[in-house]
Design an enzyme around this catalytic site. Structure first.
Site, PDB file in Angstrom:
ATOM      1  N   GLY A  45     -34.007 155.456  24.178  1.00 35.73           N
ATOM      2  CA  GLY A  45     -33.663 156.785  23.368  1.00 35.73           C
ATOM      3  C   GLY A  45     -32.344 157.226  23.717  1.00 35.73           C
ATOM      4  N   VAL A  61     -32.301 162.203  27.513  1.00 39.20           N
ATOM      5  CA  VAL A  61     -33.850 162.604  27.291  1.00 39.20           C
ATOM      6  C   VAL A  61     -34.819 162.622  28.188  1.00 39.20           C
ATOM      7  CG1 VAL A  61     -33.334 162.478  24.834  1.00 39.20           C
ATOM      8  CG2 VAL A  61     -34.002 160.395  26.291  1.00 39.20           C
ATOM      9  N   GLY A  62     -34.660 162.054  29.599  1.00 37.03           N
ATOM     10  CA  GLY A  62     -35.411 161.838  30.673  1.00 37.03           C
ATOM     11  C   GLY A  62     -36.001 160.616  30.865  1.00 37.03           C
ATOM     12  N   SER A 116     -29.164 153.401   5.824  1.00 33.72           N
ATOM     13  CA  SER A 116     -30.005 154.499   5.530  1.00 33.72           C
ATOM     14  C   SER A 116     -29.363 155.429   4.571  1.00 33.72           C
ATOM     15  CB  SER A 116     -30.484 155.119   6.838  1.00 33.72           C
ATOM     16  OG  SER A 116     -29.322 155.796   7.445  1.00 33.72           O
ATOM     17  N   LYS A 162     -33.290 162.956  12.408  1.00 31.12           N
ATOM     18  CA  LYS A 162     -32.489 163.288  11.130  1.00 31.12           C
ATOM     19  C   LYS A 162     -33.013 164.472  10.703  1.00 31.12           C
ATOM     20  CE  LYS A 162     -31.420 158.542   9.986  1.00 31.12           C
ATOM     21  NZ  LYS A 162     -31.942 157.300   9.170  1.00 31.12           N
TER      22      LYS A 162
END
Length: 786
Positions: free
Chosen positions: A354, A358-359, A678, A721
């Site tokens: 991640g 974020v931990g 993408s 996104k």
């Protein structure tokens, strides 16, 4: 009468009158004293310091009685002077005189009392007899010089004081005993001391000879070293000396006995212990061998902690330590449930992937707390030497065990939670590939016999719960990635950041600043403003820094008593304290322009809105791409152009368009490298908009990979996104149909207020993004049929 001479302080020995002694003067004061003496009459006062560890001794650190000497020879070297000193007479140190770069001694000469009595003569002869006996008992190698020494004692040293001084120096007595001889004020006193010391040494030598005779017939050649150790111990016992090295060896032996070593490790420990006992403590191999044995004794060969399999407690700990991350917590609890139901199962190898902040690391700590296991963290970022993991072979100077073995040594148990942080940032060089070395470390089929190069013994790592972290899996070698269970942590929404700041970050920074819990109050509006205008990240690390800065400024205000001890900050006051806003709010473009489409991108710090601009070049040819695009993104642009041009007639475009007009595609923020597939649907919409002159919807963002046949393929980072689109005020998103399942990761309130169009083909994208195409009589059905 007091006199003054330069003073030279020595350690470890005493310099006697009439004796010639070489010494090294390396301390600054000592060098200056020798230089001063050489410039004068070459005389010095030499005294011995009491405490050898004192570098700059004062008068209280020195013995009072010393010797006046003359310098016979002096040689200057890199580290000071090598001097040969001739002792002249005893002196008493009266006072140290300051004012020079060296010490000056005010002293008095101490003459020896005349004493020619029969007692002195008897002591003189007795000392000579004891000296002869002692020399006779010396070893074979020492006997060669014994006769010469005995001749000098009987013929040249006729004065009892000279005899006493010579024997004291020859015997290499302890410092205190040598000083006692120097301080003796009469011949009788000096001879009595020497007689006592000689008698004691003679008794020790006789014990040594007796021990040698007792064990000589019982010991073979292979036990010669043992014999010498026994003799040394007997001598030390007779002398009453404190054998600290022997005591430490015994302690080390007891620690090895308590370590419950496996059979192979026990054999190696015994072999190294025997080697250590034979080594000189000053030898480099002594410290290396001792360090190796200490490692063996401190490793947790059979020490474990009992796991706590209370899943309800584990769930409570995860909820207490982390907000959100529902899917991640469920995955972790699933692994813990398996460990509870099957105690013999191999520990899972978990990879937490991640964005920063974020931990991931704190999740590992929570898992360790839930299981009641020890926690150790090893940072692998930038590691490029395989030996850092596997250790260095002990043949190298400065060899150390690898980080894994060191971590287990610190943990003290063989089943800790071991976090390998930043595994995606491993490097490699001519020293080896650390990522390849990790294959054995984390593979449960191999790591039960992991062999560190320094330890050179098998160690069981199968009980270790390995948790690895990474920001991305792209740089992790595929064989290594295949061995791990990947758990992905996506970024936080602004609502989640708001809750995390309320529950964890703000109380933590207030406590670290030494303020009370009620010293700062932030309204929801103010906190939301701080999150949106001062941070732009997927995690909360920067948010914690911003809140810390805010609290520190308030702490300064409170400490200077410029305001109350508690305050409720408004948005304007927070902006005043934090300075200019770092980020303006993202927003959709307010004007519709043909050729402009809104895309969504994923980065390591979260999602972002990406605009693609295309313009038709009537006098140009081919496809021009700018904006620092990567190879994959360029190929997506070519595929988009090929699909649009292949169906030019369906869109009402001339067949000769590729030969008569060129097109330029640009992606703003040209200083930032961009890549990935993408943006394919966004480029296709941008191109068709530029060719037809029909503007795309400005309230719409899209993402998806495309093929030459118009299929829309799934992409990653959907949650990030969508959150980026929401931040920009865009409430409608086109995404690949196969990514529809990823919408479950979004918070319920985000799904409720957003509109999603799952699509499987580019024609569906055109129908949603370019609704004005229908005015030309071109529907989705018509386009697919053409």
């Amino acid at each position: 009468m007091n006199q003054i001479q330069p003073l030279l302080v020595i350690r470890n020995s005493v310099l006697f009158p009439h004796m010639v002694t070489p010494i090294t003067a390396s301390r600054g004061r000592s060098i200056a004293a020798v230089e001063a003496a050489l410039e004068g009459d070459r005389s010095l006062i030499v005294v011995t310091q009491r405490d050898l560890s004192v570098e700059e001794p004062t008068q209280d650190d020195l013995y009072t009685i010393g010797t006046r000497v003359t310098i016979q020879k002096a040689t200057r070297g890199q580290n000071g002077f090598q001097v040969v000193l001739q002792g002249v007479e005893r002196v008493r140190l009266v006072k140290l005189e300051p004012g020079k770069p060296y010490l000056q001694a005010r002293f008095q000469v101490l003459p020896i009392q005349e004493d020619r009595s029969a007692v002195v003569e008897a002591l003189h002869r007795s000392v000579l007899d004891l000296s002869a006996q002692l020399l006779t008992l010396m070893g074979q190698t020492q006997r060669q010089g014994a006769k010469a020494v005995l001749d000098q004692l009987t013929s040249q040293l006729t004065d009892p004081m000279q005899l006493a001084y010579f024997i004291a120096g020859f015997m290499k007595l302890e410092l205190e005993k040598e000083q006692q001889v120097l301080e003796a004020s009469s011949r009788m006193e000096a001879l009595e001391l020497i007689h006592k010391f000689l008698a004691h040494e003679l008794e020790v030598q006789q014990v040594r000879q007796r021990l040698h005779s007792q064990v000589q017939n019982e010991m073979g050649k292979e036990q010669k070293d043992y014999l010498l150790r026994q003799q040394l111990r007997a001598i030390q016992n007779e002398l009453g000396e404190d054998d600290s090295d022997r005591a430490e060896l015994q302690i080390l032996r007891e620690k090895l006995d308590q370590a419950e070593l496996p059979e192979e490790a026990r054999k190696e420990a015994d072999r190294e212990l025997k080697r250590l006992e034979r080594l000189n403590p000053s030898s480099p191999d002594h410290s290396l061998t001792r360090g190796y044995l200490e490692l063996l004794s401190e490793l947790p060969w059979n020490k474990t902690t009992e796991d706590n399999h209370d899943l309800k407690r584990a769930r409570g700990i995860l909820e207490e330590d982390h907000f959100g991350l529902k899917t991640v917590k469920e995955r972790i609890l699933e692994h813990l449930a398996i460990m509870k139901l099957n105690a013999g199962a191999k520990a899972p190898i978990v990879l937490l992937v991640g964005p920063p902040g974020v931990g991931k690391t704190s999740l590992g700590q929570s898992i360790a707390r839930a299981l009641d296991r020890k926690f150790e963290r090893l940072s692998l970022g930038g590691l490029h030497d395989e030996a850092e993991l596997r250790g260095h072979r002990r043949t190298y100077i400065g060899a150390l065990p690898g980080r894994l073995i060191q971590g287990l040594r610190r943990a003290g148990v063989k089943n800790p939670v071991l976090m390998l942080d930043e595994v995606d940032k491993l490097g490699n060089s001519y020293r080896g590939d650390p990522a390849s070395a990790l294959l054995e470390v984390i593979d449960p089929a191999q790591n039960d016999k992991f062999r560190d190069n320094y330890l050179d013994l098998p160690f069981d790592l199968s009980k270790v719960l390995f948790i690895l972290t990474a920001n991305t899996t792209d740089s992790i070698p595929r064989p290594l990635l295949d061995r791990m269970e990947v758990i992905r942590l996506s970024g936080y929404s602004e609502e989640e950041k708001h809750q995390i700041a309320r529950r964890y970050l703000l109380p933590r920074v207030i406590k670290e600043a030494g303020l009370s819990e009620d010293s700062l109050s932030l309204s929801d509006e103010t906190l939301a403003h701080i999150i949106s205008r001062y941070t732009r990240e997927a995690g909360v690390r920067e948010l914690e820094r911003v809140l810390g800065k805010l609290v520190r400024k308030l702490a300064l205000r409170f400490a200077e008593a410029e305001g109350p001890s508690a305050i409720e900050l408004s948005t304007a006051e927070a902006v005043e304290l934090l300075g200019a806003e770092r980020f303006l709010p993202e927003s959709a473009r307010t004007e519709k322009h043909p050729g402009v489409a809104t895309g969504l991108a994923w980065t390591e710090v979260g999602g972002d809105v990406l605009y693609v601009e295309s313009i038709s070049l009537p006098s140009g040819k081919g496809l021009t791409l700018t904006g620092q695009l990567g190879d994959v993104m360029k190929e997506s642009a070519q595929a988009a152009q090929s699909y649009v041009l292949s169906k030019a007639r369906s869109f009402g475009l001339p067949d000769k368009l590729p030969r008569t007009e060129g097109v330029h595609i640009h992606v703003p923020a040209g200083a930032i490298p961009k890549d990935g597939p993408s943006a394919g649907v966004t480029m296709a919409v941008s191109l068709l908009s530029a060719y037809t002159g029909i503007a795309a919807r400005k309230d719409l963002a899209m993402t998806g990979e495309i093929t030459l046949t118009g299929l829309v393929l799934p992409v990653g980072g959907i949650k990030e996104k969508v959150l980026a689109a929401r931040r920009a005020g865009i409430k409608t998103v086109i995404l690949p149909k196969e990514n529809e399942r990823d919408l479950k990761e979004l918070p319920d309130n985000v799904r409720a207020e957003m509109t999603f169009y799952p699509v499987g083909h580019l024609d569906e994208v055109f129908a949603v993004a370019l609704p004005d195409l229908e005015k030309r009589g071109l529907s989705v059905v018509d386009m697919r049929a053409s």
